[in-house]
Design a protein around this motif. Sequence first.
Motif, PDB file in Angstrom:
ATOM      1  N   GLY A 176      -7.036   5.155   4.205  1.00 48.10           N
ATOM      2  CA  GLY A 176      -8.424   5.918   3.979  1.00 48.10           C
ATOM      3  C   GLY A 176      -8.937   6.054   3.009  1.00 48.10           C
ATOM      4  O   GLY A 176     -10.191   6.672   3.122  1.00 48.10           O
ATOM      5  N   ILE A 177      -8.485   5.880   1.537  1.00 49.81           N
ATOM      6  CA  ILE A 177      -8.795   5.976   0.231  1.00 49.81           C
ATOM      7  C   ILE A 177      -9.471   5.269  -0.043  1.00 49.81           C
ATOM      8  O   ILE A 177     -10.186   4.778  -0.558  1.00 49.81           O
ATOM      9  N   GLY A 178      -9.196   3.809   0.462  1.00 51.24           N
ATOM     10  CA  GLY A 178      -9.852   2.667   0.934  1.00 51.24           C
ATOM     11  C   GLY A 178     -11.588   3.019   1.026  1.00 51.24           C
ATOM     12  O   GLY A 178     -13.478   2.453   0.830  1.00 51.24           O
ATOM     13  N   LYS A 179     -11.188   3.459   2.264  1.00 52.73           N
ATOM     14  CA  LYS A 179     -13.000   3.709   3.323  1.00 52.73           C
ATOM     15  C   LYS A 179     -13.751   4.373   2.563  1.00 52.73           C
ATOM     16  O   LYS A 179     -14.661   4.680   2.531  1.00 52.73           O
ATOM     17  N   ALA A 180     -13.026   5.714   1.755  1.00 57.61           N
ATOM     18  CA  ALA A 180     -13.339   6.279   0.773  1.00 57.61           C
ATOM     19  C   ALA A 180     -14.323   6.556  -0.697  1.00 57.61           C
ATOM     20  O   ALA A 180     -14.981   6.529  -1.233  1.00 57.61           O
ATOM     21  N   SER A 181     -13.530   5.162  -1.172  1.00 62.23           N
ATOM     22  CA  SER A 181     -13.964   4.695  -2.782  1.00 62.23           C
ATOM     23  C   SER A 181     -14.069   3.097  -2.289  1.00 62.23           C
ATOM     24  O   SER A 181     -15.300   2.387  -3.722  1.00 62.23           O
ATOM     25  N   GLY A 182     -14.457   2.030  -0.691  1.00 60.88           N
ATOM     26  CA  GLY A 182     -15.070   1.083  -1.193  1.00 60.88           C
ATOM     27  C   GLY A 182     -13.717   0.416  -1.740  1.00 60.88           C
ATOM     28  O   GLY A 182     -14.561  -1.566  -2.316  1.00 60.88           O
ATOM     29  N   ILE A 183     -12.437   0.494  -2.470  1.00 59.76           N
ATOM     30  CA  ILE A 183     -12.018  -0.581  -3.182  1.00 59.76           C
ATOM     31  C   ILE A 183     -11.296  -0.633  -1.794  1.00 59.76           C
ATOM     32  O   ILE A 183     -10.250  -0.720  -0.986  1.00 59.76           O
ATOM     33  N   PRO A 184     -10.783  -2.659  -2.672  1.00 57.93           N
ATOM     34  CA  PRO A 184     -10.180  -2.798  -1.036  1.00 57.93           C
ATOM     35  C   PRO A 184      -8.989  -3.200  -1.685  1.00 57.93           C
ATOM     36  O   PRO A 184      -7.822  -2.348  -2.273  1.00 57.93           O
ATOM     37  N   ILE A 185      -8.051  -3.429  -0.115  1.00 60.64           N
ATOM     38  CA  ILE A 185      -6.526  -3.142   0.021  1.00 60.64           C
ATOM     39  C   ILE A 185      -6.026  -4.795  -0.822  1.00 60.64           C
ATOM     40  O   ILE A 185      -6.288  -5.726   0.673  1.00 60.64           O
ATOM     41  N   GLU A 199     -11.616  12.882  -3.429  1.00 57.29           N
ATOM     42  CA  GLU A 199     -11.877  14.052  -3.985  1.00 57.29           C
ATOM     43  C   GLU A 199     -11.495  13.567  -5.574  1.00 57.29           C
ATOM     44  O   GLU A 199     -11.765  13.186  -6.728  1.00 57.29           O
ATOM     45  N   LEU A 200     -10.595  11.898  -5.171  1.00 58.64           N
ATOM     46  CA  LEU A 200     -10.176  11.279  -6.334  1.00 58.64           C
ATOM     47  C   LEU A 200     -11.257  10.276  -7.311  1.00 58.64           C
ATOM     48  O   LEU A 200     -11.536  10.317  -8.305  1.00 58.64           O
ATOM     49  N   TYR A 201     -12.313   9.683  -6.341  1.00 54.78           N
ATOM     50  CA  TYR A 201     -13.158   9.750  -6.235  1.00 54.78           C
ATOM     51  C   TYR A 201     -13.939   9.851  -7.566  1.00 54.78           C
ATOM     52  O   TYR A 201     -15.026   9.962  -7.838  1.00 54.78           O
ATOM     53  N   ILE A 202     -14.846  11.258  -6.807  1.00 56.64           N
ATOM     54  CA  ILE A 202     -15.711  12.342  -7.529  1.00 56.64           C
ATOM     55  C   ILE A 202     -14.936  12.688  -9.125  1.00 56.64           C
ATOM     56  O   ILE A 202     -15.792  12.819  -9.819  1.00 56.64           O
ATOM     57  N   SER A 203     -13.467  12.653  -9.264  1.00 59.15           N
ATOM     58  CA  SER A 203     -12.778  12.834  -9.936  1.00 59.15           C
ATOM     59  C   SER A 203     -12.920  11.715 -11.524  1.00 59.15           C
ATOM     60  O   SER A 203     -12.768  11.590 -12.526  1.00 59.15           O
ATOM     61  N   GLY A 204     -13.311  10.292 -11.016  1.00 53.36           N
ATOM     62  CA  GLY A 204     -13.242   9.353 -11.416  1.00 53.36           C
ATOM     63  C   GLY A 204     -11.613   8.942 -12.175  1.00 53.36           C
ATOM     64  O   GLY A 204     -11.755   7.644 -12.534  1.00 53.36           O
ATOM     65  N   TYR A 205     -11.041   9.241 -11.219  1.00 49.67           N
ATOM     66  CA  TYR A 205      -9.254   8.648 -11.309  1.00 49.67           C
ATOM     67  C   TYR A 205      -9.310   7.363 -10.580  1.00 49.67           C
ATOM     68  O   TYR A 205      -8.371   6.666 -11.635  1.00 49.67           O
ATOM     69  N   LEU A 206      -9.689   7.013  -9.569  1.00 49.02           N
ATOM     70  CA  LEU A 206     -10.381   5.567  -9.770  1.00 49.02           C
ATOM     71  C   LEU A 206     -10.893   4.397 -10.288  1.00 49.02           C
ATOM     72  O   LEU A 206     -11.201   3.572  -9.392  1.00 49.02           O
ATOM     73  N   ASN A 207     -12.096   5.088 -11.284  1.00 53.26           N
ATOM     74  CA  ASN A 207     -13.109   3.805 -11.421  1.00 53.26           C
ATOM     75  C   ASN A 207     -12.796   2.461 -12.198  1.00 53.26           C
ATOM     76  O   ASN A 207     -13.559   2.243 -12.488  1.00 53.26           O
ATOM     77  N   ASN A 208     -10.872   2.429 -12.559  1.00 54.42           N
ATOM     78  CA  ASN A 208     -10.531   1.462 -12.918  1.00 54.42           C
ATOM     79  C   ASN A 208      -9.420   0.634 -12.081  1.00 54.42           C
ATOM     80  O   ASN A 208      -8.295  -0.040 -12.695  1.00 54.42           O
ATOM     81  N   ILE A 209      -9.908   1.035 -11.177  1.00 54.13           N
ATOM     82  CA  ILE A 209      -9.009   0.913 -10.216  1.00 54.13           C
ATOM     83  C   ILE A 209     -10.039  -0.398  -9.193  1.00 54.13           C
ATOM     84  O   ILE A 209     -10.478  -0.418  -8.616  1.00 54.13           O
ATOM     85  N   ASP A 210      -8.754  -1.764  -8.997  1.00 54.90           N
ATOM     86  CA  ASP A 210      -9.541  -2.692  -8.595  1.00 54.90           C
ATOM     87  C   ASP A 210      -8.644  -3.405  -7.170  1.00 54.90           C
ATOM     88  O   ASP A 210      -9.624  -3.820  -6.563  1.00 54.90           O
ATOM     89  N   CYS A 211      -7.705  -2.565  -6.788  1.00 57.18           N
ATOM     90  CA  CYS A 211      -7.394  -2.683  -5.248  1.00 57.18           C
ATOM     91  C   CYS A 211      -6.188  -1.800  -5.564  1.00 57.18           C
ATOM     92  O   CYS A 211      -5.147  -0.800  -6.125  1.00 57.18           O
ATOM     93  N   ILE A 212      -6.073  -1.425  -3.657  1.00 60.98           N
ATOM     94  CA  ILE A 212      -5.012  -0.463  -3.425  1.00 60.98           C
ATOM     95  C   ILE A 212      -3.993  -0.827  -2.788  1.00 60.98           C
ATOM     96  O   ILE A 212      -4.379  -2.127  -1.943  1.00 60.98           O
ATOM     97  N   VAL A 213      -2.302  -0.881  -2.689  1.00 63.30           N
ATOM     98  CA  VAL A 213      -0.937  -1.424  -2.692  1.00 63.30           C
ATOM     99  C   VAL A 213      -0.509  -0.938  -2.271  1.00 63.30           C
ATOM    100  O   VAL A 213       0.287   0.493  -2.998  1.00 63.30           O
TER     101      VAL A 213
END
Length: 230
Positions: free
Chosen positions: A141-150, A104-118
């Motif tokens: 789970g967020i990483g799986k949905a978005s492809g953003i690394p942990i 849901e975050l990915y679709i909304s664009g909230y994650l567009n400028n995220i390089d990593c998840i901490v």
Amino acid sequence: MIKRWLEDIINIFYPAECHLCGNSLTPYERFVCNPCIESLPRTGYHRNLRNPMEERFAGQFPFVAATGHFFYSRDSSLANLIQDMKYRNYPSIGDKLGEIAGKELYISGYLNNIDCIVPVPMYFVKKAKRGYNQVDNIASGIGKASGIPIENALKMIRNRKTQTSLSRNKRLVNAHKLFQPRENVDLNHKGVLLVDDICTTGATMGSAAKAITDKYPHVRLYLFALAVTF
């Protein structure tokens, strides 16, 4: 693949039940049925500037945006899921809920400028006793949905009392200087999504965020809690 195949075989004879309504799950559902997932109360904060989550942290440290995905109260259906996730040895519920929120975050664009998840870490003694840190699962789970690394960029440097029964002021004192950045990580000039499970007063997340912004003044920090109190 083999593990999932075995689970499918077991479910033929012993169908898994939804942790909320008790109905049998289909082979494409895990832990929670789709109707119950849809009924979980979303905040919609990620679509709104100056939302209540951002107001909790305003002026404490620099950040770009903040959101809590689901509304939380102790008598809610979400509380049952979080209890199962944290205390009843169902860490994969975190993966499930993190993936739902991540999509849901990915679709909304909230994650567009995220390089990593901490993920917000757990003290190593407590993690050893529990066997896992559920926030790691949420982040996964967020990483799986978005492809953003942990990026496990933080460590908890001391233990603390549980926050549950403490007042707001005592929570702030209890969470003061809990975290420290790891030496082999550089978050400067990166978009970082800091992830926690529940945000009530914001003491724990605020302490983790401040550890990051103090060490990396050029970080672009975004805050995410799976659940947030009203």
